[in-house]
Design an enzyme around this catalytic site. Structure first.
Site, PDB file in Angstrom:
ATOM      1  N   LYS A  35       0.850  -1.203   0.000  1.00 38.76           N
ATOM      2  CA  LYS A  35       0.000   0.000   0.000  1.00 38.76           C
ATOM      3  C   LYS A  35       0.883   1.251   0.000  1.00 38.76           C
ATOM      4  O   LYS A  35       2.091   1.155   0.250  1.00 38.76           O
ATOM      5  CB  LYS A  35      -0.922  -0.019   1.215  1.00 38.76           C
ATOM      6  N   TYR A 251      17.732  29.075   9.578  1.00 38.95           N
ATOM      7  CA  TYR A 251      16.504  29.721  10.064  1.00 38.95           C
ATOM      8  C   TYR A 251      16.436  29.691  11.580  1.00 38.95           C
ATOM      9  O   TYR A 251      16.763  28.674  12.207  1.00 38.95           O
ATOM     10  CB  TYR A 251      15.277  28.997   9.521  1.00 38.95           C
TER      11      TYR A 251
END
Ligand SMILES: *Cc1c(COP(=O)(O)O)cnc(C)c1O
Length: 378
Positions: A35, A251
């Protein structure tokens, strides 16, 4: 090549892992769970790499049909059964096994009239899908009366990956139905397969294990020897720089150098599928050595400490996960998640290189690979 991040899928390793599982489980079928695009490894790639698989299990009808169209003749199980009534006709036409897990699916089977091969799902405590034991016993009889071939019973444990929680209670619930119907059953995912041989039954459904994901990580007591990483996520260093003591990087200035440091900027970030949650200190592998990530992971780049690796420079390769010395499990664990989430999160824009035979690498596709071309390349 201008794409700096890429993944490598090792097909012989996948086949090897399947063979290791088979060797452990000589008396039960081993269905490969594929899946979510084969846990991010590529649906068709995984299926075609496992021609010996006893069967495949997945969620979407479209994926099942893609396997059939690609020539896969092995049994295919739709783990959640039909999502719409019309899917049952297709399931019958393409010889797909379907799970029956709810009253409305049972009604669709009444209306469908095809002699489908079905597995009746028993709810043993996950409490999402499935029939309670008493109802499951009645449903088996109802399906037989309809002309369906009841291939067996199915359940899925809620807590198999937590060794502190016993499987006794769900197992007893399941056994009520097994004893009353005397049907074959499939109950085990990777974790249950590893911890509870009693649950193996007619077929186990292995997802994570085939992709080298240990459901109990960092506990390795039940892990099988010799399993190999299948997905390696790697990127190239695109820049190097120096920090002085007191300089921060990235950042939020989330990391500040305590001493002079040599930094490598790696061309991969959360836009490629590397988790933004990875904290400073998360290891990457360069030149066979583990070095720490520093500062926040950005969309397209992350920074690593190359102070101890003066010979490493621009263009050199960094392994982000998927090496015997740096597992995806470890990175996931450090980020508070599981390998499956990281593997499924690799973006489809990422070039994929596959290892098709030992030590044989297919070349990377040209830069700017669009997803469609990327698929064709695969
Ligand atoms: C995903 C899934 C599996 C495979 O689980 P792993 O833990 O990855 O082995 C098995 N059964 C069902 C019903 C699933 O949804």
């Amino acid at each position: 090549m201008t794409r700096t991040a890429y993944a490598e899928i090792n097909l012989p390793a996948l086949r090897h892992n399947y063979a290791v599982a088979k060797r452990q489980l000589p008396h039960t079928k081993v269905w490969a769970v594929v899946k979510s695009n084969g846990y991010g490894h590529g649906l068709l790639r995984v299926a075609q790499a496992l021609p010996q698989a006893d069967g495949f299990a997945l969620i979407n009808l479209e994926d099942a049909l893609a396997l059939r169209h690609a020539g896969v003749r092995a049994p295919i199980l739709l783990l959640e059964g039909a999502i719409e009534a019309r899917e049952l006709e297709e399931a019958h036409a393409w010889q797909l096994d379907v799970v029956v897990r709810s009253e409305h699916q049972l009604q669709w089977l009444h209306a469908c009239g095809q002699p489908l091969r079905v597995w009746v799902k028993v709810n043993t405590g996950m409490n999402r899908f499935g029939f309670v034991p008493e109802r499951a016993i009645a449903v088996v009889a109802e399906l037989r009366a309809l002309g369906c071939q009841v291939a067996g019973l199915m359940t899925h444990f809620a807590c198999a990956d937590d060794l502190a929680i016993k499987l006794d209670a769900p197992w007893q619930r399941f056994m009520q139905v097994v004893d009353a119907t005397d049907l074959p059953f499939t109950a085990a995912n990777s974790a249950a397969t590893l911890r509870a041989p009693l649950t193996h039954g007619a077929a186990v459904r292995l997802g994570g294990l085939l992709y080298n994901n240990n459901p109990f990580y960092p506990d390795t007591r039940l892990w099988l020897d010799g399993l190999q990483p299948v997905m390696r996520f790697a990127a190239r260093i695109v820049h190097t720089s120096e920090l002085q003591a007191g300089d921060s990087i990235g950042y939020g200035a989330a990391f500040t150098a305590a001493k002079p440091m040599r930094i490598g900027i790696v061309g991969a970030g959360y836009g490629d599928g590397y988790p933004r949650a990875a904290p400073s200190g998360t290891p990457v592998l360069v030149n066979g050595q583990r070095v720490p990530l520093v500062g926040r992971v950005a969309m397209n780049v992350l920074a690593i400490d190359l102070t101890e690796q003066p010979q490493v420079g621009i263009g050199d390769e960094v392994t982000l996960w998927g090496d015997a010395r740096l597992s995806c499990d470890e990175i996931a664990w450090r980020c508070g998640t599981i390998s499956e989430e990281l593997q499924c999160a690799l973006t489809s824009r990422l070039p994929i290189r596959q290892i098709v035979a030992d030590n044989t690498l297919s070349p990377l596709p040209d830069d700017q690979t669009a997803p469609a071309q990327c698929l064709a390349y695969l």
